[in-house]
Design a protein around this motif. Structure first.
Motif, PDB file in Angstrom:
ATOM      1  N   TYR A  47       0.973  -1.111  -0.346  1.00 24.89           N
ATOM      2  CA  TYR A  47      -0.242  -0.108  -0.117  1.00 24.89           C
ATOM      3  C   TYR A  47       0.546   1.244   0.114  1.00 24.89           C
ATOM      4  O   TYR A  47       1.926   1.575   0.733  1.00 24.89           O
ATOM      5  N   THR A  48       0.469   2.424  -0.834  1.00 26.96           N
ATOM      6  CA  THR A  48       1.341   3.729  -0.652  1.00 26.96           C
ATOM      7  C   THR A  48       0.730   3.941   0.810  1.00 26.96           C
ATOM      8  O   THR A  48      -0.730   3.477   1.027  1.00 26.96           O
ATOM      9  N   GLU A  49       1.720   5.762   0.676  1.00 26.59           N
ATOM     10  CA  GLU A  49       0.548   6.693   1.773  1.00 26.59           C
ATOM     11  C   GLU A  49      -0.509   6.607   1.512  1.00 26.59           C
ATOM     12  O   GLU A  49      -0.816   6.929   2.801  1.00 26.59           O
ATOM     13  N   ASP A  50      -0.622   7.142   0.307  1.00 26.55           N
ATOM     14  CA  ASP A  50      -2.606   7.234   0.630  1.00 26.55           C
ATOM     15  C   ASP A  50      -3.044   6.842   0.737  1.00 26.55           C
ATOM     16  O   ASP A  50      -4.585   6.747   0.475  1.00 26.55           O
ATOM     17  N   GLY A  51      -2.732   5.271   0.616  1.00 27.87           N
ATOM     18  CA  GLY A  51      -3.499   4.046   0.906  1.00 27.87           C
ATOM     19  C   GLY A  51      -4.275   3.626  -0.114  1.00 27.87           C
ATOM     20  O   GLY A  51      -5.071   2.280  -0.080  1.00 27.87           O
ATOM     21  N   ARG A  52      -3.067   3.224  -1.474  1.00 25.74           N
ATOM     22  CA  ARG A  52      -3.904   2.864  -2.945  1.00 25.74           C
ATOM     23  C   ARG A  52      -2.864   1.963  -2.865  1.00 25.74           C
ATOM     24  O   ARG A  52      -1.817   1.450  -2.054  1.00 25.74           O
ATOM     25  N   PHE A  53      -3.479   0.695  -3.505  1.00 24.97           N
ATOM     26  CA  PHE A  53      -3.043  -0.591  -3.734  1.00 24.97           C
ATOM     27  C   PHE A  53      -2.576  -0.969  -5.374  1.00 24.97           C
ATOM     28  O   PHE A  53      -3.045  -0.530  -5.464  1.00 24.97           O
ATOM     29  N   ALA A  54      -1.010  -1.008  -5.725  1.00 27.23           N
ATOM     30  CA  ALA A  54      -0.899  -1.314  -7.294  1.00 27.23           C
ATOM     31  C   ALA A  54      -0.658  -2.490  -7.112  1.00 27.23           C
ATOM     32  O   ALA A  54       0.648  -3.095  -6.324  1.00 27.23           O
ATOM     33  N   PRO A  55      -1.354  -3.652  -7.738  1.00 32.56           N
ATOM     34  CA  PRO A  55      -1.535  -4.776  -8.187  1.00 32.56           C
ATOM     35  C   PRO A  55      -0.380  -5.152  -9.203  1.00 32.56           C
ATOM     36  O   PRO A  55       0.132  -4.321  -9.902  1.00 32.56           O
ATOM     37  N   PRO A  56       0.481  -6.403  -8.953  1.00 34.77           N
ATOM     38  CA  PRO A  56       1.253  -6.385 -10.106  1.00 34.77           C
ATOM     39  C   PRO A  56       0.818  -6.380 -11.636  1.00 34.77           C
ATOM     40  O   PRO A  56      -0.321  -6.737 -11.598  1.00 34.77           O
ATOM     41  N   ARG A  57       1.368  -6.041 -12.151  1.00 36.76           N
ATOM     42  CA  ARG A  57       0.879  -5.816 -13.951  1.00 36.76           C
ATOM     43  C   ARG A  57       1.924  -6.592 -14.829  1.00 36.76           C
ATOM     44  O   ARG A  57       3.260  -5.985 -15.322  1.00 36.76           O
TER      45      ARG A  57
END
Length: 734
Positions: A47-57
């Motif tokens: 999770y990033t600092e702003d709470g977003r989750f970046a799944p693998p691409r």
């Protein structure tokens, strides 16, 4: 002077002995690299600092339809959609004249029509290994398989990645240098195997029971020699266990006449998932790989040299349409069809002599409680002199194998005689209070090992010890024999021979796909046009670690056993599988609907198999994408309605296709040990819970438990002497 020498001599001898002993201790206990123990090359997403989750691409392979279109283009045939687009563009061209885009398209069309450098026939371990090797050398390669990837021998192995302790014993006693070379080569390949696919393979300690005191030094010397040959390719050193420690490690072992045990290390793997991963990795590197495409004939030029093959898409036939044949053009053709090698060779030369000597190897699957989860066992000297393995696999226990001449068929059935022989041998080294019954066999199958004879040898009956590569007068290159562990070496030698025979030119891959799904790793770095498959990591390997399953649990709310299964079957692609899984509508687990209550296979695996691994039939999913059919034939039957429904959603199957899938899959499950009475079972029977019913004869063969047992007297609410499983009104209870 003499006094000082007398004093120095024991000091020097003692120092030398200490140094030598220390060296031996360090070598035995040196740090080892265990597959999966290192941090993942690509760390899991966070999770990033702003709470977003970046799944693998992750990069995607072409669809199966796109791959078939590429096959057709090799002979200048363009798909119907391309023809329509081309016609529209030609109309515009007549109105406004040629454009730069039009010139680019014309150049691309000419390039598309160029033949493949290589056409590989066969999608087993050898065929997919060749496709990956050729693609990573910059060659234009196609691979077609009549059934599915690993549909034959490659899914029916003992699941070991091993050098072969029995081959080493033969090499020593027979002073056979060829056997020695075979073991040495296999031990090297074992290391590459475990490095390139750590999620699909693992080290496994295997116990050799010692029943006589004099066997201890014999087995100890053999396992230490095995360790020595492995050298830096090995992991843990073999070791001796006393009787008490052997029973502690393997409690099911028979105590009588047990002196102790030797334990050595070999590799184990998930064979069909390894095969599918090889095919998908080759596809990512640019190979055209297609399953369910059958070669119906070979094509030659005026000089009698091979220039291609005629094929048809068998999926069209399954959908009730007539399959249209089309040609694939190639500069060279490689025959890698395992037991079916001679069928392709006779397409080339009808009068050629057969080289395959098929041998049947039967395996049975037993419940997991028959073996420790992390320890296997080998009986090096069975009652008839063969070797039998008894290994933990996918939560169950696998036992085998037999070795007997057989006829070639697509799905051979394990005979009762072979099954009972394996069970009899097992009873010989398990504790007598363990009643190993025929009903404990959850699945049983027969795999055909394609032993080969050298057609150029003076003695045409003698079998080749490892593998054979030969080229016919018309240019058909055949690669046959060998074993799973050495598939990569076989592929390398086959591609080397093809490059020389067909005058092919390799090239470095400048723009290789980011197989890892990350810019952190340049997968093209080592691909300079030479064979680099010893370090080409397969799909799923880059982001795998032994703790990856925890990340999946935390993000998707998967059940622990499901999360571990996904990471050990798909590696970092488990992120995609989990994302394709449906919500359970329960507090926990949050995602992942099991297709069988007994095993950790979930609905997302079926969607992933269709979308990303070219699964086209229910058997593809039950047998080779998941392993349910190999683990439990009855459970596979009970999961079949769910599998057909999910695949119907993905592939838009109509009622006729669904009915065909039911019939074909039940027939296949017969080769997995399904009871004969179940071959006529209907979907309605399964959904109504009648699939588990047996008559008296089959209950003795297939049921894992007895009929309902009597209730303990202290818990019975009936009067003394009455039978709790019989009605109170029965005459027996009066």
């Amino acid at each position: 002077m003499s006094t000082s020498r007398r004093l120095l001599r024991p000091i020097l001898y003692g120092s030398a002995a200490a140094i030598a002993g220390g060296g031996v201790l360090y070598y035995v206990n040196r740090p080892r690299k265990i597959p999966g123990s290192d941090p993942a090359s690509v760390p899991p997403p966070r999770y990033t600092e702003d709470g977003r989750f970046a799944p693998p691409r992750f990069p995607l392979v072409k669809t199966r339809d796109e791959q078939i279109a590429d096959l057709k283009r090799s002979s200048g045939v363009r798909p119907a959609a391309d023809v329509i687009i081309r016609s529209t563009k030609e109309t515009l061209k007549s109105l406004i004249g040629p454009t730069e885009d039009g010139l680019d398209e014309e150049r691309g069309r000419n390039q598309d029509a160029e033949p493949y450098d290589l056409l590989v026939i066969g999608g087993g371990a050898t065929g997919t290994g060749i496709a990956l090797d050729a693609a990573t050398r910059g060659l234009k390669v196609a691979m077609v398989e009549r059934e599915d990837f690993a549909s034959g021998t490659s899914s029916k192995s003992t699941k070991l990645v091993h050098g072969g302790v029995r081959y080493l014993e033969k090499a020593v006693w027979d002073l056979d240098y060829n056997q020695y070379k075979l073991v040495k080569e296999a031990l090297r390949e074992r290391k590459y195997f475990l490095d390139t696919a750590p999620h699909l393979s693992n080290w496994l300690p295997i116990m050799i029971p010692v029943q006589k005191w004099w066997q201890a030094p014999y087995f100890w010397a053999g396992t230490k020699f095995y360790d020595f040959l492995a050298g830096s390719e090995g992991i843990e050193s073999s070791y001796f266990l006393t009787k008490s420690r052997a029973l502690d490690a393997f409690p099911m072992l028979k105590k009588e006449n047990l002196f102790g045990a030797l334990v050595y290390y070999d590799g184990a793997h998930n064979d069909s998932r390894m095969n599918v991963s090889l095919a998908m990795t080759a596809a990512l590197y640019g190979a055209t790989v297609v399953n369910h495409v059958e070669v119906t004939g070979l094509e030659k030029d005026a000089d009698g040299k091979l220039i291609g093959a005629r094929v048809k898409d068998r999926v069209d036939e399954k959908n009730g349409r007539k399959a249209q044949e089309f040609s694939i053009r190639a500069k060279g053709i490689i025959n890698a069809t395992g037991p079916f090698t001679d069928a392709i060779r006779k397409m080339d030369e009808p009068q050629t002599s057969e080289i395959v000597a098929p041998s049947s190897g039967v395996h049975v699957i037993l419940p997991g409680y028959y073996s420790p989860s992390k320890m296997g066992l080998i009986d090096p000297h069975t009652s008839d002199g063969r070797v039998i393995f008894f290994l933990p696999w996918q939560g169950n226990t696998i036992a085998g194998t037999t070795d007997a001449p057989t006829a070639i068929s697509q799905n051979p059935i394990a005979g009762e005689e072979e099954i009972n022989w394996i069970l009899s041998e097992i009873r010989g080294y398990l504790a007598p209070d363990l009643n190993v019954r025929r009903g404990d066999v959850l699945a049983a199958w027969s795999g055909i090992r394609p032993l080969v004879k050298d057609p150029h040898s003076k003695n045409t009956e003698s079998l080749v010890r490892n593998h054979l590569i030969s080229v016919s007068d018309s240019g058909l290159l055949t690669c046959a024999g060998g074993k799973w562990t050495t598939y990569r070496q076989m592929a390398e030698e086959a591609v080397d021979e093809a490059i020389n025979r067909y005058d092919l030119r390799t090239s470095a891959l400048i723009q290789a796909p980011r197989v890892s799904g990350s810019e952190m790793i340049d997968d093209a770095a080592a691909l300079d046009g030479t064979c680099q498959t010893h370090q080409v990591r397969l799909v799923g390997a880059h982001g795998f670690s032994n703790t990856l399953f925890i990340n999946l649990i935390q993000h998707f709310g998967l059940e622990s056993i499901v999360a571990k299964h996904l990471t050990e079957s798909y590696g970092d692609r488990a992120w995609t599988v989990a994302a394709l899984s449906a919500p359970t509508e329960q507090r926990y687990p949050v995602r992942g609907l099991k297709i069988s209550a007994l095993y950790p296979f979930i609905d997302g695996e079926i969607r992933y198999a269709v979308r990303h691994e070219y699964a086209q039939t229910a058997v593809d999913v039950l047998a080779r994408r998941t392993r349910l059919a190999f683990l439990n034939a009855q459970a596979a039957l009970e999961a079949l309605p769910t599998v057909i429904d999910l695949m119907s959603e993905e592939l838009q199957w109509d009622k006729k296709r669904q009915d065909r899938e039911w019939k074909d899959t039940v027939q296949f499950l017969a080769s997995m040990g399904l009871a004969k009475s179940k071959l006529s079972v209907t979907r309605k029977d399964v959904e109504n819970g009648k699939a588990g019913e047996y008559d008296e004869h089959e209950r003795a063969l297939y049921s894992r438990h007895d009929r309902p047992a009597d209730t303990m007297e202290s818990d019975s609410k009936l009067s003394p002497g009455e039978k709790p499983v019989i009605s109170r009104d029965s005459p027996v209870n009066k």
